[in-house]
Design a protein around this motif. Sequence first.
Motif, PDB file in Angstrom:
ATOM      1  N   LYS A 122       0.704  -1.362   0.188  1.00  0.00           N
ATOM      2  CA  LYS A 122      -0.025  -0.014  -0.054  1.00  0.00           C
ATOM      3  C   LYS A 122       0.850   1.294  -0.007  1.00  0.00           C
ATOM      4  O   LYS A 122       0.652   2.199  -0.642  1.00  0.00           O
ATOM      5  N   PHE A 123       1.820   1.176   0.590  1.00  0.00           N
ATOM      6  CA  PHE A 123       2.851   2.185   0.646  1.00  0.00           C
ATOM      7  C   PHE A 123       3.372   2.579  -0.736  1.00  0.00           C
ATOM      8  O   PHE A 123       3.523   3.955  -1.139  1.00  0.00           O
ATOM      9  N   LYS A 124       3.834   1.561  -1.351  1.00  0.00           N
ATOM     10  CA  LYS A 124       4.240   1.757  -2.702  1.00  0.00           C
ATOM     11  C   LYS A 124       3.278   2.503  -3.626  1.00  0.00           C
ATOM     12  O   LYS A 124       3.469   3.307  -4.474  1.00  0.00           O
ATOM     13  N   GLU A 125       2.076   1.858  -3.222  1.00  0.00           N
ATOM     14  CA  GLU A 125       0.882   2.367  -4.196  1.00  0.00           C
ATOM     15  C   GLU A 125       0.571   3.744  -4.086  1.00  0.00           C
ATOM     16  O   GLU A 125       0.313   4.781  -4.944  1.00  0.00           O
ATOM     17  N   VAL A 126       0.687   4.084  -2.803  1.00  0.00           N
ATOM     18  CA  VAL A 126       0.607   5.748  -2.380  1.00  0.00           C
ATOM     19  C   VAL A 126       1.689   6.503  -3.080  1.00  0.00           C
ATOM     20  O   VAL A 126       1.321   7.636  -3.649  1.00  0.00           O
ATOM     21  N   GLY A 127       2.655   6.014  -2.990  1.00  0.00           N
ATOM     22  CA  GLY A 127       3.988   6.831  -3.809  1.00  0.00           C
ATOM     23  C   GLY A 127       3.784   6.743  -5.105  1.00  0.00           C
ATOM     24  O   GLY A 127       3.975   7.794  -5.825  1.00  0.00           O
ATOM     25  N   GLU A 128       3.218   5.794  -5.875  1.00  0.00           N
ATOM     26  CA  GLU A 128       2.943   5.726  -7.171  1.00  0.00           C
ATOM     27  C   GLU A 128       2.168   6.700  -7.395  1.00  0.00           C
ATOM     28  O   GLU A 128       2.172   7.655  -8.346  1.00  0.00           O
ATOM     29  N   ALA A 129       0.894   6.765  -6.945  1.00  0.00           N
ATOM     30  CA  ALA A 129      -0.276   7.599  -7.066  1.00  0.00           C
ATOM     31  C   ALA A 129       0.183   9.305  -6.908  1.00  0.00           C
ATOM     32  O   ALA A 129      -0.177  10.061  -7.796  1.00  0.00           O
ATOM     33  N   PHE A 130       1.120   9.378  -5.841  1.00  0.00           N
ATOM     34  CA  PHE A 130       1.398  10.831  -5.716  1.00  0.00           C
ATOM     35  C   PHE A 130       2.331  11.325  -6.946  1.00  0.00           C
ATOM     36  O   PHE A 130       2.431  12.373  -7.308  1.00  0.00           O
ATOM     37  N   SER A 131       3.275  10.361  -7.401  1.00  0.00           N
ATOM     38  CA  SER A 131       4.276  10.793  -8.202  1.00  0.00           C
ATOM     39  C   SER A 131       3.554  11.111  -9.500  1.00  0.00           C
ATOM     40  O   SER A 131       4.154  11.655 -10.350  1.00  0.00           O
ATOM     41  N   VAL A 132       2.333  10.555  -9.799  1.00  0.00           N
ATOM     42  CA  VAL A 132       1.766  10.641 -11.290  1.00  0.00           C
ATOM     43  C   VAL A 132       0.788  11.887 -11.023  1.00  0.00           C
ATOM     44  O   VAL A 132       0.938  12.873 -11.778  1.00  0.00           O
ATOM     45  N   LEU A 133      -0.153  11.893  -9.619  1.00  0.00           N
ATOM     46  CA  LEU A 133      -1.210  13.086  -9.752  1.00  0.00           C
ATOM     47  C   LEU A 133      -0.216  14.529  -9.298  1.00  0.00           C
ATOM     48  O   LEU A 133      -0.978  15.387  -9.559  1.00  0.00           O
ATOM     49  N   SER A 134       0.671  14.398  -8.723  1.00  0.00           N
ATOM     50  CA  SER A 134       1.586  15.483  -8.497  1.00  0.00           C
ATOM     51  C   SER A 134       2.279  16.216  -9.587  1.00  0.00           C
ATOM     52  O   SER A 134       2.796  17.361  -9.638  1.00  0.00           O
ATOM     53  N   ASP A 135       2.416  15.602 -10.825  1.00  0.00           N
ATOM     54  CA  ASP A 135       2.923  16.133 -11.984  1.00  0.00           C
ATOM     55  C   ASP A 135       1.862  16.418 -12.767  1.00  0.00           C
ATOM     56  O   ASP A 135       1.324  15.248 -13.372  1.00  0.00           O
ATOM     57  N   PRO A 136       1.866  17.549 -13.411  1.00  0.00           N
ATOM     58  CA  PRO A 136       0.701  17.922 -14.147  1.00  0.00           C
ATOM     59  C   PRO A 136       0.809  17.184 -15.596  1.00  0.00           C
ATOM     60  O   PRO A 136      -0.443  16.707 -16.146  1.00  0.00           O
ATOM     61  N   LYS A 137       1.895  16.893 -16.224  1.00  0.00           N
ATOM     62  CA  LYS A 137       2.047  16.141 -17.404  1.00  0.00           C
ATOM     63  C   LYS A 137       1.419  14.686 -17.226  1.00  0.00           C
ATOM     64  O   LYS A 137       0.763  14.370 -18.005  1.00  0.00           O
ATOM     65  N   LYS A 138       2.088  13.846 -16.111  1.00  0.00           N
ATOM     66  CA  LYS A 138       1.613  12.687 -15.894  1.00  0.00           C
ATOM     67  C   LYS A 138       0.239  12.778 -15.568  1.00  0.00           C
ATOM     68  O   LYS A 138      -0.451  11.688 -16.055  1.00  0.00           O
ATOM     69  N   LYS A 139      -0.219  13.596 -14.918  1.00  0.00           N
ATOM     70  CA  LYS A 139      -1.776  13.470 -14.513  1.00  0.00           C
ATOM     71  C   LYS A 139      -2.427  13.621 -15.618  1.00  0.00           C
ATOM     72  O   LYS A 139      -3.538  13.122 -15.710  1.00  0.00           O
ATOM     73  N   SER A 140      -2.037  14.547 -16.611  1.00  0.00           N
ATOM     74  CA  SER A 140      -2.955  14.787 -17.966  1.00  0.00           C
ATOM     75  C   SER A 140      -3.088  13.483 -18.928  1.00  0.00           C
ATOM     76  O   SER A 140      -3.999  12.942 -19.431  1.00  0.00           O
ATOM     77  N   ARG A 141      -1.907  12.909 -18.523  1.00  0.00           N
ATOM     78  CA  ARG A 141      -1.849  11.560 -19.640  1.00  0.00           C
ATOM     79  C   ARG A 141      -2.542  10.284 -18.860  1.00  0.00           C
ATOM     80  O   ARG A 141      -3.384   9.767 -19.647  1.00  0.00           O
ATOM     81  N   TYR A 142      -2.651  10.603 -17.647  1.00  0.00           N
ATOM     82  CA  TYR A 142      -3.280   9.366 -16.803  1.00  0.00           C
ATOM     83  C   TYR A 142      -4.713   9.481 -17.162  1.00  0.00           C
ATOM     84  O   TYR A 142      -5.562   8.746 -17.369  1.00  0.00           O
ATOM     85  N   ASP A 143      -5.245  11.068 -16.917  1.00  0.00           N
ATOM     86  CA  ASP A 143      -6.630  11.219 -16.957  1.00  0.00           C
ATOM     87  C   ASP A 143      -7.246  10.967 -18.424  1.00  0.00           C
ATOM     88  O   ASP A 143      -8.484  10.510 -18.562  1.00  0.00           O
ATOM     89  N   SER A 144      -6.173  11.174 -19.463  1.00  0.00           N
ATOM     90  CA  SER A 144      -6.874  10.701 -20.926  1.00  0.00           C
ATOM     91  C   SER A 144      -6.919   9.331 -21.096  1.00  0.00           C
ATOM     92  O   SER A 144      -7.048   9.001 -22.137  1.00  0.00           O
ATOM     93  N   GLY A 145      -6.244   8.545 -20.090  1.00  0.00           N
ATOM     94  CA  GLY A 145      -6.012   7.159 -20.354  1.00  0.00           C
ATOM     95  C   GLY A 145      -4.828   6.638 -21.029  1.00  0.00           C
ATOM     96  O   GLY A 145      -4.799   5.470 -21.600  1.00  0.00           O
ATOM     97  N   GLN A 146      -4.039   7.492 -21.307  1.00  0.00           N
ATOM     98  CA  GLN A 146      -2.770   6.908 -22.005  1.00  0.00           C
ATOM     99  C   GLN A 146      -1.800   6.470 -21.246  1.00  0.00           C
ATOM    100  O   GLN A 146      -1.799   6.532 -19.998  1.00  0.00           O
TER     101      GLN A 146
END
Length: 487
Positions: A426-450
């Motif tokens: 769970k600790f690792k998943e939390v880190g993954e989630a933060f690394s994506v959602l805190s980065d605007p570019k990665k967050k945008s790609r994630y939201d668009s399903g890429q």
Amino acid sequence: KMATENCDAVNMDPDMELLSDEELEREAEGFKEQGNAFYIKKDYAEAFNYYSKAIDMCPKNASYYGNRAATLMMLCRYREALEDSQQAVRLDNDFMKGHLREGKCHLSLGNAMAASRCFQRVLELEPDNSQVQQELKNADSVLEYERMAEIGFEKRDFRMVVFCMDRALESAAACHRFKILKAECLALLGRYPEAQSVASDILRMDSTNADALYVRGLCLYYEDCIDKAVQFFVQALRMAPDHDKARLACRNAKALKAKKEEGNKAFKEGNFEAAYELYSEALTIDPNNIKTNAKLYCNRATVGSKLKKLEQAIEDCTKAIKLDETYIKAYLRRAQETVTDLCILCLRDYEKVYQTEKTKEHKHFLKHAQLELKKSKRKDYYKVLGVNKNATEDEIKKAYRKRALLHHPDRHSGASPELQKEEEKKFKEVGEAFSVLSDPKKKSRYDSGQDLEDDGMNMGDFDANNIFKAFFGGPGGFSFEGNSGTT
């Protein structure tokens, strides 16, 4: 004397010289021989003409009627052939071929019992006649198939009825009654083109056949062409006022149309509760009307969606598809109503639609469904952090801090190995989630399903401790020693 008996009914022109009985008989025999020659050549139309001339010359000669009956049978004019063969045996009750042809005509027209009586008479005249013995078996088979078809129809086993009628028609090829029963059951099975073809063939020969008119109407009715269907039912009732099936079908067709139109009117006026009830009432009128009922289920699904009855709406779409697998609108409606947990079903519906109708719009729907399915199979990082998709940067950071501290391995160093492993995951998943959602570019790609791997982010090699240290300021920035175990 024979010539006198056979030829004494010829109508002659009074101005013509009268021929002697012998001359009449000789001329009639000449016509018969010419008819025989054309019969051998399979020119049955000419054979018929010459046999008719022979009959005109000697109207009491049984063999001439017998020969013309045989010709009419080859021309598939069985009713006329039956009349000639009956006249032949009236003139000569010991005329074996006359009885045999009469039996064959009865059998071809579907009257197996009458055929059996004729064949029995042949056996009285020729007990060892192998041909008539086979014909008797054919007549018995037709009677048995009739019996089985009657039972099948009562049990609504329409496939069995079609099977029985196909077998019976092998011996009774000219029986309109068998053809009509087969056509009616084909219509009830939804095989409308086949049913219409059978009914149309009969109407070409007999445009006033009430049963055929009824079947044509039934096909149109079941294909949701209700106005045209009513016209055929009315025409059938003109030909046969006591035709109960046509009367019932006509009443159902009018009632179904009226109730459906009431439901449509209520829907257009925004009276969704009334529309829902009216469509439900329409569905009870005739369970056999597959296409109309499929549309009614789809219409009720549309209303159900408006009334927030989503599960019922999806169920109604499924019922519509079960009734009519080609009903594109039902697939589209169900796909639109399908919730995320059922996105595989949604994708299948759009695939079915696109395979059937390859339009740009349907392609867009399919791609969107494929994207949603892909998104549904990956980790939901918003859920991992416990935030919604519109969370701000500060909310994401706050959520990470809380979850990272909650699941940090040092916090659970005294726990069982199983719990330690679960919390580390769970600790690792939390880190993954933060690394994506805190980065605007990665967050945008994630939201668009890429795919995030396109950015060089390999989650398999991801180190959550690095994210944690960076967030809390590196070594010495945070410690779980002492009282730091509570937050």
